[in-house]
Structures are given as structure tokens and as C-alpha cells.
Design a protein around this motif. Structure first.
Motif, mmCIF file in Angstrom:
data_model
loop_
_atom_site.group_PDB
_atom_site.id
_atom_site.type_symbol
_atom_site.label_atom_id
_atom_site.label_comp_id
_atom_site.label_asym_id
_atom_site.label_seq_id
_atom_site.Cartn_x
_atom_site.Cartn_y
_atom_site.Cartn_z
ATOM 1 N N SER A 1 4.535 -7.499 19.733
ATOM 2 C CA SER A 1 5.003 -7.040 18.423
ATOM 3 C C SER A 1 4.466 -7.883 17.273
ATOM 4 O O SER A 1 4.361 -7.409 16.143
ATOM 5 N N HIS B 1 4.128 -2.481 18.576
ATOM 6 C CA HIS B 1 5.396 -1.783 18.414
ATOM 7 C C HIS B 1 6.412 -2.671 17.687
ATOM 8 O O HIS B 1 6.092 -3.758 17.216
ATOM 9 N N PHE C 1 9.313 -5.443 21.722
ATOM 10 C CA PHE C 1 8.609 -4.529 22.623
ATOM 11 C C PHE C 1 7.124 -4.882 22.717
ATOM 12 O O PHE C 1 6.520 -5.313 21.731
ATOM 13 N N TYR D 1 3.403 -3.293 23.974
ATOM 14 C CA TYR D 1 2.666 -2.067 24.286
ATOM 15 C C TYR D 1 1.518 -2.456 25.204
ATOM 16 O O TYR D 1 0.701 -3.315 24.862
ATOM 17 N N VAL E 1 5.457 1.044 27.342
ATOM 18 C CA VAL E 1 6.165 0.215 26.377
ATOM 19 C C VAL E 1 7.195 -0.581 27.167
ATOM 20 O O VAL E 1 8.034 -0.002 27.868
ATOM 21 N N ASN F 1 10.278 -3.625 27.312
ATOM 22 C CA ASN F 1 11.247 -4.358 26.502
ATOM 23 C C ASN F 1 11.127 -5.854 26.785
ATOM 24 O O ASN F 1 10.229 -6.292 27.517
ATOM 25 N N GLU F 2 12.022 -6.643 26.221
ATOM 26 C CA GLU F 2 11.922 -8.097 26.362
ATOM 27 C C GLU F 2 12.084 -8.573 27.798
ATOM 28 O O GLU F 2 11.636 -9.661 28.156
#
Length: 225
Positions: free
Chosen positions: A52, A90, A94, A96, A128, A130-131
Motif C-alpha cells: 500500500s 491498494h 492490503f 496487491y 489482494v 490482507n495484513e
């Protein structure tokens, strides 16, 4: 730096049927799945992680790459385009990840894609994360990937094979019921192995292809579409 993200293993028809029978939640409990295919290019599986904050990281199938620890020049190619790739970052939290095949002279031998004039990345999917590194979105739709590829020199997006022909598989069926769809798939695979249709259309190059990779799309059952 983002951790290494690998592309999933490509299973055979037999093994997918076995796994769906053992773990029906894979298909959301529905037995019928619509698949579309893309040509399996015989290069080197590659990925680009875009965080990000705009950090861009090149990866091979097994390792994080750098310009000093590279794979057939892929990290160097990405580094020269990192500002462009960073534009696709993103929202915070997030990552990508673009997946593609690194192809061209010297990457592999004896197949159509090594006849490209220069090494190129051909995108086939994206995720995509997430953390926690969990996939929250998966993209294989060619126009989505083509919007990215069109902005990056030396980058392409694989289209659906044969105009997006659909292959409907009812995984609850007996083996003899599934045999016609297996025969149909094998016929297409043999055609690709004789001549890679993407290379022929994109570059007017005739040569051997490696087969097809199938992507699940709509899940449906009788009474629902």
C-alpha cells in the motif's frame, strides 16, 4: 518487505475431483462449477507484490528476488518499471500481488514463448492480501489484468482460451459421466501442445504450447444461475 507469496500448485482433473469429494466447502457446497481456461505458458512463474505504500517486490515461484539475486533478469525488469507498478497499490493494510509467466529468450527452450523477441511478463491472475496474508480477492478476468498490462512496457495479459469457452463440471458425477468432459479437455490440450494459440495470435509465431490451466468461475446448481 512483504513475505514471499507463491502461486498455488496446479492439480490434475483426478486430484481436483478427489479433493472436492473430501472437502465440499471448496466449491461452497455446490457440485457444479463453470470453468474457463488459459494457455499454460512454459516460462518461469513470477509475481510482483505491490504494498500500500508503493513498495514493489519481484518474486520467483520460490523466493523473493532482487537485482543482485535475480531470476533470468526478472527483478531487474521489474525494478525498471517499479514506479508504474506502484500506481496499482491498494488501500492501507492490503497488498496487491500480480502473477504471471516470465517468458522469452533464454528463459526456457523448445517452446513457442521462447521465440519472443524480448523477455516479457504475461499476467494470468492477481490476488489482494490482507495484513495476515489471507487472500480477500482473486482476479483472473482478462480485461482486469489487461488494464494493468497496457500501462507497462513488455507486459501482456493472457486472454481466455478459445474465446472464453466454458467447461461445466459436476464433481458429484461418477467417473464415466465425467469422461466426455475429460475427453473434450484432452482434445483442446493436444491442440495447444501442437501450436500455442496465444503466441500465434499475438506474435504470429508457430510453436509448441504446454497445455491449459482451468479457472473456476460461477458456481451453480439446478434452478440457480
Amino acid at each position: 518487505m512483504v513475505k514471499h507469496v507463491s502461486w498455488t500448485d496446479i492439480e490434475s482433473f483426478y486430484h481436483v475431483r478427489k479433493h472436492v469429494a473430501a472437502y465440499p466447502h471448496i466449491t461452497n457446497g455446490l457440485s457444479e462449477v463453470i470453468y474457463q481456461a488459459k494457455v499454460k505458458l512454459h516460462g518461469s512463474c513470477a509475481a510482483i507484490a505491490i504494498e500500500s505504500d508503493g513498495t514493489v517486490t519481484a518474486m520467483s515461484r520460490q523466493a523473493v528476488l532482487s537485482t543482485t539475486s535475480d531470476n533470468a533478469g526478472f527483478a531487474k525488469w521489474v525494478d525498471a518499471r517499479k514506479e508504474t507498478f506502484a500506481k496499482f497499490a491498494h488501500a492501507p493494510g492490503f497488498t496487491y500481488v500480480l502473477f504471471g509467466e516470465w517468458c522469452g529468450p533464454g528463459v526456457q527452450k523448445g517452446v513457442a514463448v521462447n521465440q519472443m523477441k524480448e523477455r516479457s511478463l504475461v499476467l494470468f491472475a492477481a490476488r489482494v492480501l490482507n495484513e495476515e496474508g489471507i487472500t480477500v480477492e482473486f482476479h483472473s478476468h482478462p480485461p482486469t489484468l489487461a488494464r494493468i498490462a497496457s500501462q507497462v512496457p513488455g507486459c501482456y495479459a493472457l486472454p481466455w482460451y478459445n474465446g472464453g469457452e466454458q467447461f461445466i463440471v459436476d464433481w458429484s458425477s461418477e467417473a464415466e459421466v465425467l469422461q466426455p468432459i475429460v475427453d473434450r479437455i484432452n482434445t483442446h490440450v493436444l491442440q495447444v501442445e501442437q501450436c500455442d494459440p496465444w503466441m500465434l495470435q499475438q506474435f504470429d509465431v508457430k510453436g509448441i504450447g504446454e497445455g491449459l490451466v482451468f479457472y473456476p468461475g460461477t458456481l451453480w446448481h439446478a434452478g440457480y444461475e
